[in-house]
Design a protein around this motif. Sequence first.
Motif, PDB file in Angstrom:
ATOM      1  N   LEU A  11     -13.464  -5.947  -4.493  1.00 45.68           N
ATOM      2  CA  LEU A  11     -12.686  -6.272  -3.297  1.00 45.68           C
ATOM      3  C   LEU A  11     -12.042  -7.648  -3.404  1.00 45.68           C
ATOM      4  O   LEU A  11     -10.853  -7.828  -3.092  1.00 45.68           O
ATOM      5  N   PHE A  12     -12.803  -8.645  -3.853  1.00 43.52           N
ATOM      6  CA  PHE A  12     -12.235  -9.977  -4.028  1.00 43.52           C
ATOM      7  C   PHE A  12     -11.163  -9.974  -5.120  1.00 43.52           C
ATOM      8  O   PHE A  12     -10.131 -10.643  -5.002  1.00 43.52           O
ATOM      9  N   ILE A  13     -11.406  -9.226  -6.185  1.00 45.36           N
ATOM     10  CA  ILE A  13     -10.402  -9.139  -7.256  1.00 45.36           C
ATOM     11  C   ILE A  13      -9.131  -8.477  -6.737  1.00 45.36           C
ATOM     12  O   ILE A  13      -8.010  -8.927  -7.034  1.00 45.36           O
ATOM     13  N   TRP A  14      -9.273  -7.413  -5.952  1.00 43.71           N
ATOM     14  CA  TRP A  14      -8.110  -6.722  -5.390  1.00 43.71           C
ATOM     15  C   TRP A  14      -7.302  -7.651  -4.492  1.00 43.71           C
ATOM     16  O   TRP A  14      -6.074  -7.687  -4.553  1.00 43.71           O
ATOM     17  N   MET A  15      -8.000  -8.434  -3.673  1.00 45.93           N
ATOM     18  CA  MET A  15      -7.315  -9.375  -2.797  1.00 45.93           C
ATOM     19  C   MET A  15      -6.493 -10.377  -3.613  1.00 45.93           C
ATOM     20  O   MET A  15      -5.331 -10.661  -3.307  1.00 45.93           O
ATOM     21  N   GLY A  16      -7.092 -10.914  -4.683  1.00 42.66           N
ATOM     22  CA  GLY A  16      -6.380 -11.856  -5.539  1.00 42.66           C
ATOM     23  C   GLY A  16      -5.207 -11.208  -6.254  1.00 42.66           C
ATOM     24  O   GLY A  16      -4.146 -11.832  -6.405  1.00 42.66           O
ATOM     25  N   GLU A  17      -5.365  -9.947  -6.674  1.00 39.75           N
ATOM     26  CA  GLU A  17      -4.278  -9.239  -7.355  1.00 39.75           C
ATOM     27  C   GLU A  17      -3.088  -9.011  -6.422  1.00 39.75           C
ATOM     28  O   GLU A  17      -1.926  -9.123  -6.834  1.00 39.75           O
ATOM     29  N   ILE A  18      -3.364  -8.693  -5.156  1.00 41.09           N
ATOM     30  CA  ILE A  18      -2.278  -8.487  -4.194  1.00 41.09           C
ATOM     31  C   ILE A  18      -1.512  -9.786  -3.971  1.00 41.09           C
ATOM     32  O   ILE A  18      -0.279  -9.822  -3.988  1.00 41.09           O
ATOM     33  N   ILE A  19      -2.259 -10.878  -3.769  1.00 42.92           N
ATOM     34  CA  ILE A  19      -1.616 -12.177  -3.536  1.00 42.92           C
ATOM     35  C   ILE A  19      -0.781 -12.582  -4.740  1.00 42.92           C
ATOM     36  O   ILE A  19       0.321 -13.122  -4.609  1.00 42.92           O
ATOM     37  N   PHE A  20      -1.299 -12.315  -5.938  1.00 51.18           N
ATOM     38  CA  PHE A  20      -0.587 -12.668  -7.166  1.00 51.18           C
ATOM     39  C   PHE A  20       0.784 -11.997  -7.239  1.00 51.18           C
ATOM     40  O   PHE A  20       1.740 -12.555  -7.769  1.00 51.18           O
ATOM     41  N   VAL A  69      -2.428  -6.853   6.112  1.00 54.55           N
ATOM     42  CA  VAL A  69      -1.726  -7.180   7.361  1.00 54.55           C
ATOM     43  C   VAL A  69      -0.729  -8.306   7.136  1.00 54.55           C
ATOM     44  O   VAL A  69       0.420  -8.256   7.606  1.00 54.55           O
ATOM     45  N   LEU A  70      -1.146  -9.331   6.382  1.00 57.14           N
ATOM     46  CA  LEU A  70      -0.275 -10.480   6.140  1.00 57.14           C
ATOM     47  C   LEU A  70       0.983 -10.090   5.359  1.00 57.14           C
ATOM     48  O   LEU A  70       2.089 -10.505   5.704  1.00 57.14           O
ATOM     49  N   ILE A  71       0.809  -9.317   4.286  1.00 56.99           N
ATOM     50  CA  ILE A  71       1.990  -8.980   3.484  1.00 56.99           C
ATOM     51  C   ILE A  71       2.920  -8.029   4.243  1.00 56.99           C
ATOM     52  O   ILE A  71       4.133  -8.025   4.020  1.00 56.99           O
ATOM     53  N   ILE A  72       2.370  -7.232   5.164  1.00 57.82           N
ATOM     54  CA  ILE A  72       3.225  -6.389   6.007  1.00 57.82           C
ATOM     55  C   ILE A  72       4.026  -7.264   6.963  1.00 57.82           C
ATOM     56  O   ILE A  72       5.240  -7.096   7.126  1.00 57.82           O
ATOM     57  N   LEU A  73       3.352  -8.245   7.593  1.00 54.64           N
ATOM     58  CA  LEU A  73       4.036  -9.135   8.530  1.00 54.64           C
ATOM     59  C   LEU A  73       5.086  -9.990   7.834  1.00 54.64           C
ATOM     60  O   LEU A  73       6.114 -10.335   8.424  1.00 54.64           O
ATOM     61  N   MET A  74       4.834 -10.342   6.558  1.00 55.96           N
ATOM     62  CA  MET A  74       5.785 -11.180   5.820  1.00 55.96           C
ATOM     63  C   MET A  74       6.893 -10.356   5.158  1.00 55.96           C
ATOM     64  O   MET A  74       7.789 -10.914   4.536  1.00 55.96           O
ATOM     65  N   GLY A  75       6.814  -9.037   5.280  1.00 55.49           N
ATOM     66  CA  GLY A  75       7.833  -8.188   4.686  1.00 55.49           C
ATOM     67  C   GLY A  75       7.708  -8.035   3.186  1.00 55.49           C
ATOM     68  O   GLY A  75       8.676  -7.673   2.512  1.00 55.49           O
ATOM     69  N   SER A  76       6.504  -8.300   2.637  1.00 53.84           N
ATOM     70  CA  SER A  76       6.307  -8.221   1.190  1.00 53.84           C
ATOM     71  C   SER A  76       5.608  -6.937   0.760  1.00 53.84           C
ATOM     72  O   SER A  76       5.348  -6.729  -0.425  1.00 53.84           O
ATOM     73  N   PHE A  77       5.311  -6.057   1.723  1.00 59.36           N
ATOM     74  CA  PHE A  77       4.530  -4.861   1.398  1.00 59.36           C
ATOM     75  C   PHE A  77       5.376  -3.841   0.640  1.00 59.36           C
ATOM     76  O   PHE A  77       6.538  -3.597   0.962  1.00 59.36           O
ATOM     77  N   ASP A  83       4.239  -0.001  -4.599  1.00 56.43           N
ATOM     78  CA  ASP A  83       4.138  -0.399  -6.004  1.00 56.43           C
ATOM     79  C   ASP A  83       3.179  -1.569  -6.165  1.00 56.43           C
ATOM     80  O   ASP A  83       2.361  -1.602  -7.099  1.00 56.43           O
ATOM     81  N   ILE A  84       3.303  -2.553  -5.264  1.00 63.31           N
ATOM     82  CA  ILE A  84       2.407  -3.716  -5.314  1.00 63.31           C
ATOM     83  C   ILE A  84       0.966  -3.282  -5.097  1.00 63.31           C
ATOM     84  O   ILE A  84       0.048  -3.712  -5.810  1.00 63.31           O
ATOM     85  N   VAL A  85       0.738  -2.412  -4.110  1.00 62.08           N
ATOM     86  CA  VAL A  85      -0.627  -1.959  -3.796  1.00 62.08           C
ATOM     87  C   VAL A  85      -1.234  -1.230  -4.990  1.00 62.08           C
ATOM     88  O   VAL A  85      -2.390  -1.477  -5.376  1.00 62.08           O
ATOM     89  N   ILE A  86      -0.458  -0.326  -5.604  1.00 60.16           N
ATOM     90  CA  ILE A  86      -0.981   0.469  -6.725  1.00 60.16           C
ATOM     91  C   ILE A  86      -1.226  -0.414  -7.951  1.00 60.16           C
ATOM     92  O   ILE A  86      -2.277  -0.307  -8.610  1.00 60.16           O
ATOM     93  N   GLU A  87      -0.274  -1.295  -8.264  1.00 57.40           N
ATOM     94  CA  GLU A  87      -0.455  -2.195  -9.411  1.00 57.40           C
ATOM     95  C   GLU A  87      -1.662  -3.106  -9.206  1.00 57.40           C
ATOM     96  O   GLU A  87      -2.450  -3.335 -10.136  1.00 57.40           O
ATOM     97  N   ALA A  88      -1.809  -3.631  -7.985  1.00 55.61           N
ATOM     98  CA  ALA A  88      -2.951  -4.502  -7.694  1.00 55.61           C
ATOM     99  C   ALA A  88      -4.265  -3.738  -7.788  1.00 55.61           C
ATOM    100  O   ALA A  88      -5.266  -4.243  -8.310  1.00 55.61           O
ATOM    101  N   ALA A  89      -4.268  -2.494  -7.292  1.00 58.72           N
ATOM    102  CA  ALA A  89      -5.488  -1.679  -7.348  1.00 58.72           C
ATOM    103  C   ALA A  89      -5.875  -1.373  -8.791  1.00 58.72           C
ATOM    104  O   ALA A  89      -7.059  -1.449  -9.161  1.00 58.72           O
ATOM    105  N   MET A  90      -4.890  -1.042  -9.627  1.00 56.48           N
ATOM    106  CA  MET A  90      -5.177  -0.751 -11.031  1.00 56.48           C
ATOM    107  C   MET A  90      -5.693  -2.001 -11.745  1.00 56.48           C
ATOM    108  O   MET A  90      -6.631  -1.933 -12.554  1.00 56.48           O
TER     109      MET A  90
END
Length: 434
Positions: free
Chosen positions: A69-78, A261-269, A272-279
């Motif tokens: 979970l922590f790794i996924w969070m960091g991957e999304i932010i990256f 929630v943050l990336i949705i509010l910032m318009g960055s969602f 592709d980002i979700v799947i790449e971060a999850a992988m």
Amino acid sequence: MDVLMHMGLMLALIILFLGLGTWVFVGLFLVAISSLFFIADFSIDRIGFIARSVVWRSASAWELSAIPLFIWMGEIIFRTDISDRLFRGLSPLVQWMPGRLLHTNVLGCTLFAAVSGSTSATTATVGKITTTALAERSYNNALSVGSLAGAGSLGLLIPPSIVMIIYGVLAEVSISKLFAAGIMPGLLVAFLYSSYIIVRCVMSPQLAPASDERISLQQCLSGLKDLLPIVTLIVLVLGGIYSGIATPSEAAAVGVMATFVLIILMGSFSWDIVIEAAMGAVKTSCMVCSILVSAAFLSTAIGYLHIPVQLVTLIESMALSPYGLLLILAAFYILLGFFLDGISIIVMSLPITLPLILQAGFDPIWYGVFLVLMVELAQMTPPVGFNLFILQGLTGQSIGRVVQAAFPFFILMCIAVVIISLFPQVVLVLPNMM
């Protein structure tokens, strides 16, 4: 002297299997099986039973659920523009300090480490912005690269830390207290780095180009707005843990949801980002957890060979002082850092070193921070220092130049180790309040 012979044989097996290019977790399994079969004279059936029991017990530990979970969070932010916002937010706040934007490396890594838990993610995320920005503004290259190499390693020390979760599971200590223990030493290291940058830039002003730009209050407030996403995640994750509302695993789940929630509010969602971060999170988590499971099996094998007990007896016969023992262990870990990554260092050495530390009277929470600092030093030592290779890729410089730039910050971290050794309350003051 059987203990030294057994340790020598196991070390030779480790060198053999890893030297052949075997995956680390496979190599550790082979070392454990070979040791139990050839040294302890166990049957294959008994070894298989031990392996099944240990693998199931170690793989099903609930605390490990926080790692992916922590790794996924960091991957999304990256993969979003939160790192860009981090640089923009810090830039107006450091203009008054000697060294100016060089401090964005230290402060940026410190803040990002509080939501990532990974040194490689911290170095890569902050570095992809600051290395280019500082080079374009003619900041001293060595100071820029060196400060990033040092500060990037804070991803292991400042909570939430994946390495601390692993240590907590193996040493059977409170992960929440380990997280609390990492805060003050992490800030101490960041302070040493920024102080070094200030001293260097006061002595040699040309290292940081002068600027006549006056920063207005409105620019500072705008900078704070850009920092809001990172600060929000820090408050939610660490606030939940330290308030007792959530366990580290529950806080990690909250952190992932808050990141969405943050990336949705910032318009960055984007999907592709979700799947790449999850992988990316799956790959890294499988690597970490497979090493952890194999290390648990190796630890069990070491226990069956009675190596920890015999080693404690041997060390006691040497009449070493507690600080003498620490000095030997520090040299041992720095040596390991030349050849192994941080997680491998911890899981392979802890079954042997932890009994020695406890016998010498050191607090296991304090030792966890000491061990993380040793691993951070390993991130800055060739030929396996991950931070060095990340920076080599980001800057295009030779590994030799990157190592040279990182060396002063390596020394500063050694100073931090000395400080926490002489004044252990730097580590223990916050855990003792919980």
